[in-house]
Design a protein around this motif. Structure first.
Motif, PDB file in Angstrom:
ATOM      1  N   THR A  62       0.849  -1.205   0.000  1.00 49.48           N
ATOM      2  CA  THR A  62       0.000   0.000   0.000  1.00 49.48           C
ATOM      3  C   THR A  62       0.884   1.255   0.000  1.00 49.48           C
ATOM      4  OG1 THR A  62      -1.688  -1.233   1.202  1.00 49.48           O
ATOM      5  CG2 THR A  62      -1.887   1.163   1.237  1.00 49.48           C
ATOM      6  N   ILE A  63       1.931   1.236   0.797  1.00 47.08           N
ATOM      7  CA  ILE A  63       2.855   2.391   0.827  1.00 47.08           C
ATOM      8  C   ILE A  63       3.432   2.606  -0.571  1.00 47.08           C
ATOM      9  CG2 ILE A  63       5.097   3.201   1.732  1.00 47.08           C
ATOM     10  CD1 ILE A  63       4.337   1.656   4.361  1.00 47.08           C
ATOM     11  N   GLU A  64       3.881   1.515  -1.191  1.00 52.83           N
ATOM     12  CA  GLU A  64       4.436   1.622  -2.563  1.00 52.83           C
ATOM     13  C   GLU A  64       3.405   2.209  -3.525  1.00 52.83           C
ATOM     14  OE1 GLU A  64       5.892  -1.897  -4.702  1.00 52.83           O
ATOM     15  OE2 GLU A  64       7.026  -2.305  -2.872  1.00 52.83           O
ATOM     16  N   GLY A  65       2.178   1.662  -3.472  1.00 56.05           N
ATOM     17  CA  GLY A  65       1.108   2.096  -4.381  1.00 56.05           C
ATOM     18  C   GLY A  65       0.766   3.568  -4.164  1.00 56.05           C
ATOM     19  N   LEU A  66       0.734   3.994  -2.901  1.00 60.00           N
ATOM     20  CA  LEU A  66       0.401   5.400  -2.611  1.00 60.00           C
ATOM     21  C   LEU A  66       1.497   6.319  -3.128  1.00 60.00           C
ATOM     22  CD1 LEU A  66      -0.936   4.943   1.028  1.00 60.00           C
ATOM     23  CD2 LEU A  66      -2.274   5.771  -0.917  1.00 60.00           C
ATOM     24  N   LEU A  67       2.756   5.903  -2.948  1.00 63.45           N
ATOM     25  CA  LEU A  67       3.866   6.754  -3.415  1.00 63.45           C
ATOM     26  C   LEU A  67       3.829   6.882  -4.937  1.00 63.45           C
ATOM     27  CD1 LEU A  67       6.720   5.461  -1.066  1.00 63.45           C
ATOM     28  CD2 LEU A  67       5.742   7.768  -1.077  1.00 63.45           C
ATOM     29  N   GLU A  68       3.410   5.800  -5.611  1.00 63.25           N
ATOM     30  CA  GLU A  68       3.350   5.850  -7.085  1.00 63.25           C
ATOM     31  C   GLU A  68       2.175   6.708  -7.568  1.00 63.25           C
ATOM     32  OE1 GLU A  68       3.251   1.886  -8.707  1.00 63.25           O
ATOM     33  OE2 GLU A  68       5.230   1.510  -7.829  1.00 63.25           O
ATOM     34  N   SER A  69       1.027   6.609  -6.851  1.00 64.37           N
ATOM     35  CA  SER A  69      -0.184   7.234  -7.412  1.00 64.37           C
ATOM     36  C   SER A  69      -0.427   8.661  -6.937  1.00 64.37           C
ATOM     37  CB  SER A  69      -1.413   6.378  -7.108  1.00 64.37           C
ATOM     38  OG  SER A  69      -1.632   6.336  -5.729  1.00 64.37           O
ATOM     39  N   ASN A  70       0.159   9.067  -5.812  1.00 65.99           N
ATOM     40  CA  ASN A  70      -0.153  10.399  -5.270  1.00 65.99           C
ATOM     41  C   ASN A  70       1.129  11.202  -5.086  1.00 65.99           C
ATOM     42  OD1 ASN A  70      -3.089  10.192  -4.508  1.00 65.99           O
ATOM     43  ND2 ASN A  70      -2.258   8.420  -3.443  1.00 65.99           N
ATOM     44  N   ALA A  71       1.659  11.731  -6.153  1.00 66.11           N
ATOM     45  CA  ALA A  71       2.956  12.406  -6.070  1.00 66.11           C
ATOM     46  C   ALA A  71       2.938  13.574  -5.082  1.00 66.11           C
ATOM     47  CB  ALA A  71       3.344  12.884  -7.456  1.00 66.11           C
ATOM     48  N   ASP A  72       1.791  14.272  -4.951  1.00 66.50           N
ATOM     49  CA  ASP A  72       1.791  15.471  -4.108  1.00 66.50           C
ATOM     50  C   ASP A  72       1.246  15.244  -2.698  1.00 66.50           C
ATOM     51  OD1 ASP A  72      -0.635  14.912  -5.136  1.00 66.50           O
ATOM     52  OD2 ASP A  72      -1.201  16.984  -5.605  1.00 66.50           O
ATOM     53  N   SER A  73       0.987  13.971  -2.312  1.00 60.92           N
ATOM     54  CA  SER A  73       0.494  13.790  -0.941  1.00 60.92           C
ATOM     55  C   SER A  73       1.579  13.137  -0.080  1.00 60.92           C
ATOM     56  CB  SER A  73      -0.789  12.959  -0.948  1.00 60.92           C
ATOM     57  OG  SER A  73      -0.483  11.611  -1.092  1.00 60.92           O
ATOM     58  N   ASN A 102      -3.400  -2.144  -4.636  1.00 63.16           N
ATOM     59  CA  ASN A 102      -3.867  -1.215  -5.666  1.00 63.16           C
ATOM     60  C   ASN A 102      -5.385  -1.201  -5.763  1.00 63.16           C
ATOM     61  OD1 ASN A 102      -1.385  -0.134  -6.318  1.00 63.16           O
ATOM     62  ND2 ASN A 102      -0.874  -1.847  -7.657  1.00 63.16           N
ATOM     63  N   LYS A 103      -6.026  -2.375  -5.631  1.00 63.93           N
ATOM     64  CA  LYS A 103      -7.496  -2.427  -5.614  1.00 63.93           C
ATOM     65  C   LYS A 103      -8.029  -1.593  -4.429  1.00 63.93           C
ATOM     66  CE  LYS A 103      -8.620  -5.341  -8.918  1.00 63.93           C
ATOM     67  NZ  LYS A 103      -9.416  -4.913 -10.051  1.00 63.93           N
ATOM     68  N   MET A 104      -7.393  -1.768  -3.274  1.00 61.60           N
ATOM     69  CA  MET A 104      -7.856  -1.060  -2.061  1.00 61.60           C
ATOM     70  C   MET A 104      -7.694   0.454  -2.227  1.00 61.60           C
ATOM     71  SD  MET A 104      -6.714  -1.825   1.857  1.00 61.60           S
ATOM     72  CE  MET A 104      -4.969  -1.481   1.701  1.00 61.60           C
ATOM     73  N   ILE A 105      -6.571   0.873  -2.767  1.00 66.40           N
ATOM     74  CA  ILE A 105      -6.337   2.324  -2.967  1.00 66.40           C
ATOM     75  C   ILE A 105      -7.380   2.886  -3.929  1.00 66.40           C
ATOM     76  CG2 ILE A 105      -4.716   4.023  -3.944  1.00 66.40           C
ATOM     77  CD1 ILE A 105      -2.433   2.164  -2.883  1.00 66.40           C
ATOM     78  N   GLN A 106      -7.659   2.142  -5.022  1.00 66.71           N
ATOM     79  CA  GLN A 106      -8.674   2.623  -5.997  1.00 66.71           C
ATOM     80  C   GLN A 106     -10.038   2.779  -5.332  1.00 66.71           C
ATOM     81  OE1 GLN A 106      -8.682  -0.257  -9.178  1.00 66.71           O
ATOM     82  NE2 GLN A 106      -6.605   0.281  -9.793  1.00 66.71           N
ATOM     83  N   ILE A 107     -10.411   1.801  -4.506  1.00 63.86           N
ATOM     84  CA  ILE A 107     -11.723   1.864  -3.837  1.00 63.86           C
ATOM     85  C   ILE A 107     -11.774   3.075  -2.899  1.00 63.86           C
ATOM     86  CG2 ILE A 107     -13.170   0.682  -2.111  1.00 63.86           C
ATOM     87  CD1 ILE A 107     -12.371  -1.978  -3.489  1.00 63.86           C
ATOM     88  N   VAL A 108     -10.703   3.268  -2.139  1.00 56.76           N
ATOM     89  CA  VAL A 108     -10.667   4.407  -1.202  1.00 56.76           C
ATOM     90  C   VAL A 108     -10.741   5.722  -1.967  1.00 56.76           C
ATOM     91  CG1 VAL A 108      -9.154   5.634   0.419  1.00 56.76           C
ATOM     92  CG2 VAL A 108      -9.519   3.178   0.671  1.00 56.76           C
ATOM     93  N   GLU A 109      -9.996   5.828  -3.067  1.00 60.71           N
ATOM     94  CA  GLU A 109     -10.004   7.091  -3.827  1.00 60.71           C
ATOM     95  C   GLU A 109     -11.375   7.355  -4.433  1.00 60.71           C
ATOM     96  OE1 GLU A 109      -6.407   6.927  -6.143  1.00 60.71           O
ATOM     97  OE2 GLU A 109      -5.282   7.761  -4.443  1.00 60.71           O
ATOM     98  N   LYS A 110     -12.035   6.282  -4.895  1.00 57.76           N
ATOM     99  CA  LYS A 110     -13.373   6.453  -5.460  1.00 57.76           C
ATOM    100  C   LYS A 110     -14.339   6.989  -4.382  1.00 57.76           C
ATOM    101  CE  LYS A 110     -16.926   3.576  -7.009  1.00 57.76           C
ATOM    102  NZ  LYS A 110     -17.273   2.209  -6.882  1.00 57.76           N
TER     103      LYS A 110
END
Ligand SMILES: NC(=O)c1ccc[n+]([C@@H]2O[C@H](COP(=O)([O-])OP(=O)(O)OC[C@H]3O[C@@H](n4cnc5c(N)ncnc54)[C@H](OP(=O)(O)O)[C@@H]3O)[C@@H](O)[C@H]2O)c1
Length: 244
Positions: free
Chosen positions: A18-29, A213-221
């Motif tokens: 999840t940490i890896e996925g967040l770092l890849e998908s949210n450059a400014d957070s 990645n599935k979990m991050i997508q669901i949370v972002e949605k």
């Protein structure tokens, strides 16, 4: 102020992905990790890591330090979970019930996540949408229990689910921009599931990266659509609803 994504129980297989996925998908957070362990040597330098023993007071102190990073918490992933250890095996029969094991499993699966929810409440009262996503398990569904067994794990996840559903009702009044996702990752290839993977078909044993990645997508949605604010949603990795 930046958005903060907080990953608790950061040494878990799913948390690290999840940490890896967040770092890849949210450059400014800002990505912030909390664990009982020290930061791994290979940790991405963009991730802030805090060590915490999960005592009630220490959780509050850790959150105060995180807020000093000058961000607003928008996503929380609580990944702590215990199924087995060198002293604990999931029970097959009621004769296997052991008081100490019950206490240990309930502590990790239900008490620790609830102490985080308690300490997060004052930080989530503002208008900014926030999602608290807690790793539960389908076996914690009372209506879905067809196989039995795994008493402590099942019951502690069912207790976790009730803690979160109850918290969502309270947060709807006092922190109405927040939502709870109670997340079932499916069988994921981590130390937690490794002794129980033999009968899992290959296409049903997920990698931590896939699940994260599935979990991050669901949370972002949920954050962007604000669907179900003030509710708890029990969802599986594919976004389907799990019955309570
Ligand atoms: N893997 C699966 O197939 C599967 C299936 C369904 C549900 N889940 C759930 O998904 C979540 C993550 O699982 P995982 O497979 O990634 O687990 P894992 O790799 O075995 O990681 C264990 C996690 O539990 C925490 N933990 C262990 N002992 C603890 C203790 N005594 N006190 C407090 N925290 C403790 C660790 O936190 P620290 O970083 O602080 O050490 C870490 O976050 C769990 O809630 C699990 O129940 C997993």
């Amino acid at each position: 102020m930046s958005d903060i994504s907080l990953v608790i129980g950061a040494s878990s297989g799913i948390a690290r992905a999840t940490i890896e996925g967040l770092l890849e998908s949210n450059a400014d957070s800002l990505v912030v990790a909390v664990s009982r362990s020290s930061a791994p040597t290979e940790l991405d330098g963009r991730c802030h890591w805090f060590k915490c023993s999960y005592g009630d007071g220490e959780i509050g102190r850790t959150l105060r330090k995180i807020v000093e990073l000058r961000g607003a918490i928008s996503k929380v992933f609580i990944c702590n979970g215990l199924l087995h250890s060198s002293q604990i095996s999931p029970e097959k029969r009621v004769e296997d019930i052991d008081r100490e094991a019950l206490h240990a499993v309930f502590e990790v699966n239900a008490v620790v996540p609830m102490l985080w929810v308690k300490n997060l409440k004052p930080l989530l009262r503002g208008p900014k949408p926030a999602v608290i996503c807690v790793l539960s398990a389908r076996v914690g569904s009372i209506s879905d229990n067809k196989k039995g067994g795994w008493y402590a794990y099942r019951a502690s996840k069912a207790a976790l689910n009730m803690f979160l559903k109850t918290s969502a009702i309270e947060f709807a009044r006092v922190a109405p921009s927040s939502q709870f996702i109670v997340f079932h990752p499916g069988t994921t290839d981590t130390p937690l599931s490794s002794p129980f993977q033999t009968n899992v078909p290959a296409d049903r044993l997920f990698s931590p990266n896939f699940v994260a990645n599935k979990m991050i997508q669901i949370v972002e949605k949920h954050i962007s659509s604000k669907t179900g604010v003030g509710e708890a949603h029990f969802l599986a990795w594919d976004g389907s609803t799990v019955s309570w």
